[in-house]
Design a protein around this motif. Structure first.
Motif, mmCIF file in Angstrom:
data_model
loop_
_atom_site.group_PDB
_atom_site.id
_atom_site.type_symbol
_atom_site.label_atom_id
_atom_site.label_comp_id
_atom_site.label_asym_id
_atom_site.label_seq_id
_atom_site.Cartn_x
_atom_site.Cartn_y
_atom_site.Cartn_z
ATOM 1 N N ASN A 6 0.664 -0.738 0.007
ATOM 2 C CA ASN A 6 -0.122 0.004 -0.064
ATOM 3 C C ASN A 6 0.684 1.116 -0.373
ATOM 4 O O ASN A 6 1.888 1.663 1.113
ATOM 5 C CB ASN A 6 -0.536 -0.305 1.325
ATOM 6 C CG ASN A 6 -1.870 1.362 1.212
ATOM 7 O OD1 ASN A 6 -1.949 2.481 0.444
ATOM 8 N ND2 ASN A 6 -2.144 0.827 2.076
ATOM 9 N N GLY A 12 -9.005 -2.809 8.517
ATOM 10 C CA GLY A 12 -9.825 -1.440 6.974
ATOM 11 C C GLY A 12 -9.773 -2.859 6.319
ATOM 12 O O GLY A 12 -8.829 -3.513 6.271
ATOM 13 N N ALA A 36 -7.712 -5.353 0.482
ATOM 14 C CA ALA A 36 -7.897 -5.847 -1.149
ATOM 15 C C ALA A 36 -8.882 -6.975 -0.238
ATOM 16 O O ALA A 36 -9.056 -7.406 -1.361
ATOM 17 C CB ALA A 36 -6.674 -7.081 -1.152
ATOM 18 N N ARG A 85 -8.834 -9.683 1.569
ATOM 19 C CA ARG A 85 -8.253 -11.624 1.601
ATOM 20 C C ARG A 85 -8.888 -11.561 3.076
ATOM 21 O O ARG A 85 -10.078 -12.873 3.281
ATOM 22 C CB ARG A 85 -6.989 -10.752 1.997
ATOM 23 C CG ARG A 85 -6.386 -11.922 2.153
ATOM 24 C CD ARG A 85 -5.911 -12.301 4.003
ATOM 25 N NE ARG A 85 -5.946 -11.336 4.653
ATOM 26 C CZ ARG A 85 -4.812 -11.103 5.999
ATOM 27 N NH1 ARG A 85 -4.067 -12.521 5.858
ATOM 28 N NH2 ARG A 85 -4.871 -10.055 6.418
ATOM 29 N N GLU A 89 -12.566 2.028 4.232
ATOM 30 C CA GLU A 89 -11.373 2.372 3.566
ATOM 31 C C GLU A 89 -11.405 3.427 3.105
ATOM 32 O O GLU A 89 -12.217 3.867 2.538
ATOM 33 C CB GLU A 89 -11.239 0.862 2.005
ATOM 34 C CG GLU A 89 -10.120 0.957 1.220
ATOM 35 C CD GLU A 89 -8.918 0.590 2.375
ATOM 36 O OE1 GLU A 89 -8.753 -0.193 3.139
ATOM 37 O OE2 GLU A 89 -7.477 1.932 2.060
ATOM 38 N N LEU A 90 -10.127 3.756 3.624
ATOM 39 C CA LEU A 90 -9.931 5.506 3.350
ATOM 40 C C LEU A 90 -9.295 5.920 1.578
ATOM 41 O O LEU A 90 -9.468 6.629 0.971
ATOM 42 C CB LEU A 90 -8.644 5.915 4.270
ATOM 43 C CG LEU A 90 -8.534 7.390 4.174
ATOM 44 C CD1 LEU A 90 -9.199 8.475 4.052
ATOM 45 C CD2 LEU A 90 -7.385 7.329 5.258
ATOM 46 N N GLU A 101 -12.285 7.532 6.333
ATOM 47 C CA GLU A 101 -11.932 7.279 7.808
ATOM 48 C C GLU A 101 -12.480 6.199 8.614
ATOM 49 O O GLU A 101 -13.494 6.570 8.715
ATOM 50 C CB GLU A 101 -11.537 8.527 8.323
ATOM 51 C CG GLU A 101 -9.911 8.794 8.694
ATOM 52 C CD GLU A 101 -10.403 8.223 9.535
ATOM 53 O OE1 GLU A 101 -8.878 7.713 10.261
ATOM 54 O OE2 GLU A 101 -11.164 8.354 10.788
ATOM 55 N N ALA A 102 -11.809 5.766 9.221
ATOM 56 C CA ALA A 102 -11.772 5.130 10.316
ATOM 57 C C ALA A 102 -13.122 5.180 11.099
ATOM 58 O O ALA A 102 -13.885 4.894 11.976
ATOM 59 C CB ALA A 102 -10.880 3.706 10.772
ATOM 60 N N ASP A 125 -7.163 -4.648 11.757
ATOM 61 C CA ASP A 125 -6.291 -5.040 10.746
ATOM 62 C C ASP A 125 -5.637 -3.526 9.474
ATOM 63 O O ASP A 125 -6.144 -3.230 8.294
ATOM 64 C CB ASP A 125 -7.078 -6.197 9.488
ATOM 65 C CG ASP A 125 -5.648 -6.898 8.480
ATOM 66 O OD1 ASP A 125 -4.616 -6.447 8.941
ATOM 67 O OD2 ASP A 125 -6.498 -7.350 7.212
ATOM 68 N N ASN A 147 1.174 2.804 10.541
ATOM 69 C CA ASN A 147 0.244 3.838 10.172
ATOM 70 C C ASN A 147 -1.180 3.951 11.889
ATOM 71 O O ASN A 147 -1.674 2.912 11.710
ATOM 72 C CB ASN A 147 -1.138 2.803 10.062
ATOM 73 C CG ASN A 147 -2.263 4.039 9.362
ATOM 74 O OD1 ASN A 147 -2.496 5.022 9.131
ATOM 75 N ND2 ASN A 147 -3.559 2.277 8.818
HETATM 76 C C1 LIG Z 1 -3.194 -3.756 6.467
HETATM 77 S S1 LIG Z 1 -4.462 -3.407 5.046
HETATM 78 C C2 LIG Z 1 -5.991 -4.257 5.206
HETATM 79 C C3 LIG Z 1 -5.639 -5.304 4.796
HETATM 80 C C4 LIG Z 1 -7.555 -6.405 4.351
HETATM 81 N N1 LIG Z 1 -7.937 -6.288 5.810
HETATM 82 C C5 LIG Z 1 -7.100 -7.557 3.622
HETATM 83 O O1 LIG Z 1 -6.846 -8.709 4.134
HETATM 84 O O2 LIG Z 1 -6.683 -7.847 2.045
HETATM 85 C C6 LIG Z 1 -4.771 -2.294 6.195
HETATM 86 C C7 LIG Z 1 -6.605 -1.422 4.998
HETATM 87 O O3 LIG Z 1 -6.841 0.083 5.986
HETATM 88 C C8 LIG Z 1 -6.534 1.579 4.736
HETATM 89 N N2 LIG Z 1 -6.602 2.350 5.959
HETATM 90 C C9 LIG Z 1 -5.524 2.817 7.008
HETATM 91 N N3 LIG Z 1 -5.862 3.860 7.265
HETATM 92 C C10 LIG Z 1 -6.779 4.032 7.215
HETATM 93 C C11 LIG Z 1 -8.378 5.283 8.236
HETATM 94 N N4 LIG Z 1 -7.493 5.701 9.282
HETATM 95 N N5 LIG Z 1 -8.942 4.791 8.101
HETATM 96 C C12 LIG Z 1 -9.860 4.123 6.444
HETATM 97 N N6 LIG Z 1 -8.778 3.266 6.268
HETATM 98 C C13 LIG Z 1 -7.873 3.157 6.583
HETATM 99 C C14 LIG Z 1 -5.068 1.359 4.584
HETATM 100 O O4 LIG Z 1 -5.685 2.559 3.076
HETATM 101 C C15 LIG Z 1 -5.226 -0.919 3.942
HETATM 102 O O5 LIG Z 1 -6.323 -0.955 2.717
#
Ligand SMILES: C[S@@+](CC[C@H](N)C(=O)[O-])C[C@H]1O[C@@H](n2cnc3c(N)ncnc32)[C@H](O)[C@@H]1O
Length: 232
Positions: A9, A56, A59, A61, A86-87, A147-148, A165, A172
């Motif tokens: 990412n 979040g 992808a 998964r 998802e941001l 945003e979360a 996650d 982050n």
């Molecule tokens: C580790 S990845 C998630 C992987 C996902 N659970 C998977 O299994 O495919 C973390 C995700 O959180 C999103 N993210 C990060 N900070 C965020 C925020 N403040 N608010 C919303 N989403 C956020 C990122 O863009 C990223 O796609």
């Protein structure tokens, strides 16, 4: 270890998940450690949905792993409500590319998710509702683009389980900030759970302050231990 660019990412310089066995990893950390099948079974009997929250979406998964996990259980008539955020939403093409490594394991589930996700206008913030019919029953995927903390503030229900996650806390910290984890605590049923691969002290303290009893449970792959919280 070589990590292909498309798994990283670019907003956080961190990969979406561990390359090897990421389905098994999700199933260990978020499903088995949380006794999810037995809990879902008891909810079927009460004829109500099992409500999940995720930070979040990335992808997708974990969603794919959940569908595969439930499809290979012999359960039927399950309703899952899956609330996620998802941001930086991915294009469906990139999502498919990232998930394609799991095609031999979860081809139908990946195709079902991608087909449904293609109908989402990722340029529009707020809730997007997707219904995915599965052999196990039905998954209602509620995706908040934005945003979360905004998602949490707008979530008008309590979850049975949260899958945390949000990339590693060092890369982050925003996904692990105390006010956000506090709100996750508020949006969790009594006896509900949260799970995460990180065992960072900062995260443990914030989850404990948010009302969770925290324990370390078996991890997966290179990770010996992961976190589980049970809402007091
Ligand atoms: C580790 S990845 C998630 C992987 C996902 N659970 C998977 O299994 O495919 C973390 C995700 O959180 C999103 N993210 C990060 N900070 C965020 C925020 N403040 N608010 C919303 N989403 C956020 C990122 O863009 C990223 O796609």
């Amino acid at each position: 270890m070589f990590i292909p660019d498309y798994l990283v990412n670019e907003h956080f310089g961190d990969r979406y998940f561990d390359v090897v066995n990421a389905i098994d990893e999700a199933q260990q950390i978020h499903f088995k450690n949380n006794n999810l099948l037995a809990r879902i079974k008891s909810v079927i009997e009460s004829n109500t949905p099992f409500i999940i929250g995720e930070t979040g979406f990335g992808a997708g998964r974990i969603v794919v792993s959940l569908m595969e996990y439930l499809n290979k259980s012999n359960l039927e008539n399950i309703t899952i409500e899956y609330n996620t955020v998802e941001l930086f939403p991915l294009s469906s093409e990139r999502m498919l590319n990232i998930l394609s490594g799991f095609r031999n394991r979860a081809e139908k589930e990946i195709d079902n998710l991608i087909k449904a996700y293609r109908a989402v206008d990722i340029d529009i913030n707020g809730w997007h509702q997707i219904k995915i019919e599965q052999p196990f029953g039905c998954l209602y995927l509620n995706l908040w683009i934005g945003e979360a903390l905004e998602m949490l503030n707008s979530l008008d229900k309590l979850c049975d389980a949260w899958f945390l996650d949000g990339h590693c806390p060092r890369k982050n910290p925003s996904m692990w900030r105390p006010e956000l984890l506090m709100e996750i605590g508020r949006k969790t049923k009594k006896g509900g759970t949260c799970s995460s691969y990180t065992v960072s002290g900062v995260v443990k303290r914030a989850l404990s302050d948010a009302g969770f009893d925290i324990v370390k449970l078996p991890g997966f792959g290179g990770k010996k231990e992961v976190l589980q919280g049970v809402k007091r």
